[in-house]
Design an enzyme around this catalytic site. Structure first.
Site, PDB file in Angstrom:
ATOM      1  N   ASN A   9      40.602  26.954  44.819  1.00  0.00           N
ATOM      2  CA  ASN A   9      41.625  26.779  43.783  1.00  0.00           C
ATOM      3  C   ASN A   9      41.620  25.310  43.393  1.00  0.00           C
ATOM      4  O   ASN A   9      42.060  24.458  44.162  1.00  0.00           O
ATOM      5  CB  ASN A   9      42.997  27.192  44.361  1.00  0.00           C
ATOM      6  CG  ASN A   9      44.137  26.859  43.407  1.00  0.00           C
ATOM      7  OD1 ASN A   9      43.907  26.535  42.239  1.00  0.00           O
ATOM      8  ND2 ASN A   9      45.360  26.940  43.911  1.00  0.00           N
ATOM      9  N   LYS A  11      43.330  23.912  41.131  1.00  0.00           N
ATOM     10  CA  LYS A  11      44.625  23.430  40.600  1.00  0.00           C
ATOM     11  C   LYS A  11      44.363  22.674  39.286  1.00  0.00           C
ATOM     12  O   LYS A  11      43.469  23.076  38.541  1.00  0.00           O
ATOM     13  CB  LYS A  11      45.348  22.593  41.662  1.00  0.00           C
ATOM     14  CG  LYS A  11      45.406  23.340  42.997  1.00  0.00           C
ATOM     15  CD  LYS A  11      46.294  22.721  44.020  1.00  0.00           C
ATOM     16  CE  LYS A  11      46.269  23.586  45.287  1.00  0.00           C
ATOM     17  NZ  LYS A  11      47.182  23.131  46.317  1.00  0.00           N
ATOM     18  N   HIS A  93      51.134  31.509  43.214  1.00  0.00           N
ATOM     19  CA  HIS A  93      50.923  30.338  44.065  1.00  0.00           C
ATOM     20  C   HIS A  93      52.265  29.629  44.263  1.00  0.00           C
ATOM     21  O   HIS A  93      53.085  29.565  43.347  1.00  0.00           O
ATOM     22  CB  HIS A  93      49.908  29.390  43.422  1.00  0.00           C
ATOM     23  CG  HIS A  93      49.447  28.331  44.375  1.00  0.00           C
ATOM     24  ND1 HIS A  93      50.206  27.225  44.677  1.00  0.00           N
ATOM     25  CD2 HIS A  93      48.321  28.233  45.129  1.00  0.00           C
ATOM     26  CE1 HIS A  93      49.559  26.488  45.570  1.00  0.00           C
ATOM     27  NE2 HIS A  93      48.420  27.075  45.862  1.00  0.00           N
ATOM     28  N   GLU A  95      53.062  26.643  44.263  1.00  0.00           N
ATOM     29  CA  GLU A  95      53.336  25.560  43.306  1.00  0.00           C
ATOM     30  C   GLU A  95      53.945  26.123  42.025  1.00  0.00           C
ATOM     31  O   GLU A  95      54.799  25.497  41.409  1.00  0.00           O
ATOM     32  CB  GLU A  95      52.042  24.777  43.026  1.00  0.00           C
ATOM     33  CG  GLU A  95      51.662  23.917  44.228  1.00  0.00           C
ATOM     34  CD  GLU A  95      50.193  23.584  44.342  1.00  0.00           C
ATOM     35  OE1 GLU A  95      49.416  23.815  43.396  1.00  0.00           O
ATOM     36  OE2 GLU A  95      49.801  23.084  45.423  1.00  0.00           O
ATOM     37  N   GLU A 163      49.624  31.347  52.455  1.00  0.00           N
ATOM     38  CA  GLU A 163      49.577  29.883  52.337  1.00  0.00           C
ATOM     39  C   GLU A 163      50.937  29.304  52.712  1.00  0.00           C
ATOM     40  O   GLU A 163      51.840  29.239  51.865  1.00  0.00           O
ATOM     41  CB  GLU A 163      49.250  29.482  50.899  1.00  0.00           C
ATOM     42  CG  GLU A 163      47.903  29.977  50.412  1.00  0.00           C
ATOM     43  CD  GLU A 163      47.365  29.118  49.283  1.00  0.00           C
ATOM     44  OE1 GLU A 163      46.258  28.594  49.437  1.00  0.00           O
ATOM     45  OE2 GLU A 163      48.057  28.947  48.262  1.00  0.00           O
ATOM     46  N   GLY A 169      47.993  20.806  51.167  1.00  0.00           N
ATOM     47  CA  GLY A 169      47.766  19.408  50.801  1.00  0.00           C
ATOM     48  C   GLY A 169      48.313  18.406  51.805  1.00  0.00           C
ATOM     49  O   GLY A 169      48.417  17.219  51.503  1.00  0.00           O
ATOM     50  N   SER A 208      45.223  23.363  53.695  1.00  0.00           N
ATOM     51  CA  SER A 208      44.471  22.343  54.448  1.00  0.00           C
ATOM     52  C   SER A 208      43.260  22.900  55.193  1.00  0.00           C
ATOM     53  O   SER A 208      42.942  22.440  56.299  1.00  0.00           O
ATOM     54  CB  SER A 208      45.401  21.587  55.414  1.00  0.00           C
ATOM     55  OG  SER A 208      46.364  20.852  54.676  1.00  0.00           O
TER      56      SER A 208
HETATM   57  P1  13P Z   1      44.730  22.478  50.116  1.00  0.00           P
HETATM   58  O1  13P Z   1      43.501  23.157  50.654  1.00  0.00           O
HETATM   59  O2  13P Z   1      44.424  21.288  49.283  1.00  0.00           O
HETATM   60  O3  13P Z   1      45.755  22.254  51.187  1.00  0.00           O
HETATM   61  O4  13P Z   1      45.418  23.528  49.074  1.00  0.00           O
HETATM   62  C1  13P Z   1      45.613  24.821  49.464  1.00  0.00           C
HETATM   63  C2  13P Z   1      46.037  25.636  48.289  1.00  0.00           C
HETATM   64  O5  13P Z   1      47.123  25.488  47.778  1.00  0.00           O
HETATM   65  C3  13P Z   1      45.066  26.617  47.758  1.00  0.00           C
HETATM   66  O6  13P Z   1      45.661  27.474  46.841  1.00  0.00           O
END
Ligand code: 13P
Length: 248
Positions: A9, A11, A93, A95, A163, A169, A208
């Site tokens: 992903n 983002k 997601h 976010e 997740e 992150g 992560s």
């Molecule tokens: P990271 O791997 O950067 O922690 O992000 C995970 C994520 O949100 C994947 O959708």
């Protein structure tokens, strides 16, 4: 047998020159035993697809609207994603749940629209740190799974990504036991609802995932792959994760 899935992903990251990594992945993993997916920002879907000829890499979007068309400025429908040749879409997601207030019901509607358009929906769920610390993680997962996964889902059309919000992150990941517990719970809940079909639904861990922790995570039962953020942006980071998955 479930075919494992390494999904990236991106983002709101990436660029046309950055799409070169798809060609590099193709050279590195010409006959990969896993599915490999990159989900770039929507404007990069078509250029990304131009890099995938003869490649095991598939392309997906990061969001879709639940409606087929209409006065929804800035949005894109599942059918549009399918029309350009993408095969997956991430929905729900954390976010987006946080920034746009997406609810379980809206996520389920998006997943249903994706499935109706012939896409595989990657439904994301995960608890916050407060919920984890309060001992509520498994209840939260149960509720989100029930509310976000639409009726009629099947192995071909549904992937669920666990997740934990606090692992995204941050460089922190849950203990292996915590990941295993959540994945076992998800499988049990999906079996209760979808019967045998649940055995072909893939369950990903996200948050992560890095080259140095991927193998341990992939060794867990009911972990069928990963949804990777930062480490999916370059071939150098994503390749070792794909290799760990292929070896698991
Ligand atoms: P990271 O791997 O950067 O922690 O992000 C995970 C994520 O949100 C994947 O959708």
């Amino acid at each position: 047998m479930r075919r494992k899935l390494a999904a990236g992903n991106w983002k709101m990251n990436g660029s046309i020159p950055g799409l070169d990594m798809i060609g590099k992945l193709k050279l590195k993993h010409p006959e990969c035993p896993c599915d490999v997916l990159i989900c770039p920002p929507a404007p990069l879907l078509a250029p990304a697809l131009n890099n995938t000829a003869g490649s095991p890499v598939q392309i997906g979007a990061q969001n879709c609207h639940a409606e087929e068309k209409g006065a929804y400025t800035g949005e894109h429908s599942a059918a549009m994603i399918a029309e350009v040749g993408a095969t997956y879409v991430i929905v729900g997601h954390s976010e987006r749940r946080a920034a746009y207030g997406e609810t379980d019901a809206q996520v389920a509607a998006k997943a249903q629209a994706a499935q109706a358009a012939g896409l595989t929906a990657i439904v994301c769920i995960g608890e916050s740190l407060e919920q984890r610390e309060a001992g509520e993680a498994l209840d939260v997962i149960k509720t989100q799974l029930k509310g976000s996964v639409p009726e009629g889902s099947a192995g071909k059309t549904l992937v669920v990504a666990y997740e934990p919000i606090w692992a995204i992150g941050t460089g922190k990941i849950p203990s292996m036991e915590q990941i295993a517990d959540v994945h076992a719970l998800m499988r049990t809940e999906l079996r209760a609802r979808f019967g045998e079909d649940a055995d072909s639904m893939r369950l990903l861990y996200g948050g992560s995932v890095k080259p140095n922790n991927a193998a341990n995570i992939f060794a867990l039962g009911d972990v069928d792959g990963a949804l990777v953020g930062g480490a999916s942006l370059t071939e150098e980071d994503f390749s070792p994760i794909i290799e760990a998955l292929a070896a698991s």
